[in-house]
Write a protein that holds these residues in place. Structure first.
Motif, PDB file in Angstrom:
ATOM      1  N   SER A  48     -55.439 -59.218  36.137  1.00 37.16           N
ATOM      2  CA  SER A  48     -54.200 -58.886  36.830  1.00 37.16           C
ATOM      3  C   SER A  48     -53.572 -60.085  37.546  1.00 37.16           C
ATOM      4  N   ALA A  49     -54.214 -61.217  37.500  1.00 41.78           N
ATOM      5  CA  ALA A  49     -53.700 -62.389  38.218  1.00 41.78           C
ATOM      6  C   ALA A  49     -52.384 -62.865  37.614  1.00 41.78           C
ATOM      7  N   ASP A  50     -51.498 -63.336  38.490  1.00 39.34           N
ATOM      8  CA  ASP A  50     -50.232 -63.935  38.052  1.00 39.34           C
ATOM      9  C   ASP A  50     -50.560 -65.166  37.210  1.00 39.34           C
ATOM     10  N   PRO A  51     -50.042 -65.272  35.978  1.00 39.69           N
ATOM     11  CA  PRO A  51     -50.375 -66.410  35.116  1.00 39.69           C
ATOM     12  C   PRO A  51     -50.059 -67.763  35.755  1.00 39.69           C
ATOM     13  N   ALA A  52     -49.052 -67.808  36.628  1.00 37.43           N
ATOM     14  CA  ALA A  52     -48.684 -69.068  37.268  1.00 37.43           C
ATOM     15  C   ALA A  52     -49.700 -69.506  38.313  1.00 37.43           C
ATOM     16  N   ALA A  55     -53.117 -68.166  38.147  1.00 38.08           N
ATOM     17  CA  ALA A  55     -54.454 -67.785  37.680  1.00 38.08           C
ATOM     18  C   ALA A  55     -55.381 -68.987  37.739  1.00 38.08           C
ATOM     19  N   PRO A  56     -56.611 -68.795  38.150  1.00 42.38           N
ATOM     20  CA  PRO A  56     -57.563 -69.918  38.160  1.00 42.38           C
ATOM     21  C   PRO A  56     -57.703 -70.507  36.758  1.00 42.38           C
ATOM     22  N   LEU A  57     -58.038 -71.760  36.717  1.00 41.53           N
ATOM     23  CA  LEU A  57     -58.214 -72.428  35.438  1.00 41.53           C
ATOM     24  C   LEU A  57     -59.436 -71.891  34.713  1.00 41.53           C
ATOM     25  N   THR A  58     -59.332 -71.819  33.422  1.00 39.99           N
ATOM     26  CA  THR A  58     -60.502 -71.493  32.612  1.00 39.99           C
ATOM     27  C   THR A  58     -61.382 -72.737  32.544  1.00 39.99           C
ATOM     28  N   ARG A  59     -62.564 -72.571  32.048  1.00 40.49           N
ATOM     29  CA  ARG A  59     -63.471 -73.713  31.869  1.00 40.49           C
ATOM     30  C   ARG A  59     -62.805 -74.772  30.986  1.00 40.49           C
ATOM     31  N   ALA A  60     -62.204 -74.334  29.878  1.00 41.06           N
ATOM     32  CA  ALA A  60     -61.543 -75.267  28.960  1.00 41.06           C
ATOM     33  C   ALA A  60     -60.412 -76.017  29.653  1.00 41.06           C
ATOM     34  N   GLU A  61     -59.647 -75.316  30.479  1.00 39.99           N
ATOM     35  CA  GLU A  61     -58.547 -75.977  31.197  1.00 39.99           C
ATOM     36  C   GLU A  61     -59.066 -76.947  32.250  1.00 39.99           C
ATOM     37  N   ALA A  62     -60.129 -76.568  32.939  1.00 34.91           N
ATOM     38  CA  ALA A  62     -60.713 -77.478  33.933  1.00 34.91           C
ATOM     39  C   ALA A  62     -61.221 -78.757  33.260  1.00 34.91           C
ATOM     40  N   LEU A  63     -61.833 -78.606  32.094  1.00 29.74           N
ATOM     41  CA  LEU A  63     -62.287 -79.779  31.341  1.00 29.74           C
ATOM     42  C   LEU A  63     -61.104 -80.582  30.811  1.00 29.74           C
ATOM     43  N   GLU A  64     -60.032 -79.886  30.457  1.00 34.26           N
ATOM     44  CA  GLU A  64     -58.817 -80.577  30.011  1.00 34.26           C
ATOM     45  C   GLU A  64     -58.234 -81.423  31.139  1.00 34.26           C
ATOM     46  N   VAL A  65     -58.261 -80.906  32.368  1.00 32.85           N
ATOM     47  CA  VAL A  65     -57.770 -81.676  33.522  1.00 32.85           C
ATOM     48  C   VAL A  65     -58.565 -82.976  33.650  1.00 32.85           C
ATOM     49  N   LEU A  66     -59.873 -82.877  33.514  1.00 34.52           N
ATOM     50  CA  LEU A  66     -60.699 -84.090  33.606  1.00 34.52           C
ATOM     51  C   LEU A  66     -60.365 -85.080  32.500  1.00 34.52           C
ATOM     52  N   ALA A  67     -60.238 -84.587  31.272  1.00 30.09           N
ATOM     53  CA  ALA A  67     -59.900 -85.467  30.150  1.00 30.09           C
ATOM     54  C   ALA A  67     -58.510 -86.071  30.345  1.00 30.09           C
ATOM     55  N   ARG A  91     -51.446 -75.227  39.311  1.00 30.88           N
ATOM     56  CA  ARG A  91     -51.969 -73.866  39.156  1.00 30.88           C
ATOM     57  C   ARG A  91     -53.347 -73.746  39.804  1.00 30.88           C
ATOM     58  N   ASP A  92     -54.168 -74.761  39.631  1.00 33.44           N
ATOM     59  CA  ASP A  92     -55.499 -74.754  40.236  1.00 33.44           C
ATOM     60  C   ASP A  92     -55.407 -74.732  41.760  1.00 33.44           C
ATOM     61  N   ALA A  93     -54.466 -75.488  42.298  1.00 30.73           N
ATOM     62  CA  ALA A  93     -54.299 -75.528  43.753  1.00 30.73           C
ATOM     63  C   ALA A  93     -53.783 -74.203  44.310  1.00 30.73           C
ATOM     64  N   LEU A  94     -52.987 -73.488  43.520  1.00 30.81           N
ATOM     65  CA  LEU A  94     -52.417 -72.224  43.979  1.00 30.81           C
ATOM     66  C   LEU A  94     -53.330 -71.029  43.744  1.00 30.81           C
ATOM     67  N   ALA A  95     -54.346 -71.198  42.923  1.00 28.73           N
ATOM     68  CA  ALA A  95     -55.255 -70.094  42.607  1.00 28.73           C
ATOM     69  C   ALA A  95     -56.091 -69.732  43.826  1.00 28.73           C
ATOM     70  N   ALA A  96     -56.319 -68.453  43.963  1.00 24.42           N
ATOM     71  CA  ALA A  96     -57.192 -67.996  45.043  1.00 24.42           C
ATOM     72  C   ALA A  96     -58.610 -68.486  44.732  1.00 24.42           C
ATOM     73  N   PRO A  97     -59.349 -68.880  45.750  1.00 24.86           N
ATOM     74  CA  PRO A  97     -60.703 -69.369  45.503  1.00 24.86           C
ATOM     75  C   PRO A  97     -61.616 -68.271  44.967  1.00 24.86           C
ATOM     76  N   ASP A  98     -62.542 -68.667  44.133  1.00 28.72           N
ATOM     77  CA  ASP A  98     -63.592 -67.785  43.623  1.00 28.72           C
ATOM     78  C   ASP A  98     -63.078 -66.568  42.869  1.00 28.72           C
ATOM     79  N   GLU A  99     -62.012 -66.719  42.100  1.00 25.61           N
ATOM     80  CA  GLU A  99     -61.546 -65.607  41.283  1.00 25.61           C
ATOM     81  C   GLU A  99     -61.986 -65.762  39.837  1.00 25.61           C
ATOM     82  N   ASP A 100     -62.795 -66.761  39.553  1.00 28.66           N
ATOM     83  CA  ASP A 100     -63.262 -66.963  38.180  1.00 28.66           C
ATOM     84  C   ASP A 100     -64.166 -65.808  37.780  1.00 28.66           C
TER      85      ASP A 100
END
Length: 162
Positions: free
Chosen positions: A47-51, A53-65, A28-37
């Protein structure tokens, strides 16, 4: 999960489920348009497609964990496989080659893992090794320059000398 840590995430996932969740988020992060946070990095445009949509801060931190959890679980599994290879008669040279490293580096990593298992004894939620387990693991590991009597290569050499 607002601020995930590897220790908190590790108990929630097996290696397979951690990889699956990581893959979903990274895709999802790879498919997200840049700078849409949003300005705070939390929610992307509504309005972003959920599939995609850029990652939220919590999701980005989850990826790292999750990446740390995957590395930990894979390392543990690798060392269990090293132990199985030794039990099956593989030499440290063969194990090093299978890992893409030297026999010395493979042996040292395995011995660090053994030390780590010994430190887990008595920790809640972990299986640790007692002195008997530790001794058996060290005996099986041997030294990097020792041959392994169960090794098929060594058996062939012994038969040639007989």
């Amino acid at each position: 999960m607002s601020n995930p840590t590897p220790d908190a995430v590790e108990g929630q996932f097996t290696l397979l489920t951690a990889v699956a969740r990581y893959d979903v988020l990274r895709t999802r992060d790879a498919l997200a348009a840049p700078d849409e946070d949003g300005e705070d990095g939390e929610d992307a445009t509504a309005s972003a497609d959920p599939a995609t949509a850029p990652l939220t801060r919590a999701e980005a931190l989850e990826v790292l964990a999750l990446s740390e959890v995957i590395a930990r679980k894979a390392t543990y599994g690798r060392q269990l496989s090293v132990r199985s290879a030794r039990r099956a008669g593989a030499s440290w040279s063969q194990i090093g080659a299978a890992l893409g490293t030297s026999k010395q580096a493979a042996w040292e990593a395995h011995n660090r893992w053994i030390d780590g298992q010994a430190k887990q004894e008595g920790n809640p939620g972990h299986w640790g090794w007692d002195e008997r387990d530790l001794s058996a693991a060290r005996t099986l590991a041997g030294e990097p320059d020792e041959g392994n009597e169960g090794n098929e290569e060594n058996k062939g050499n012994e038969e040639d000398r007989a």
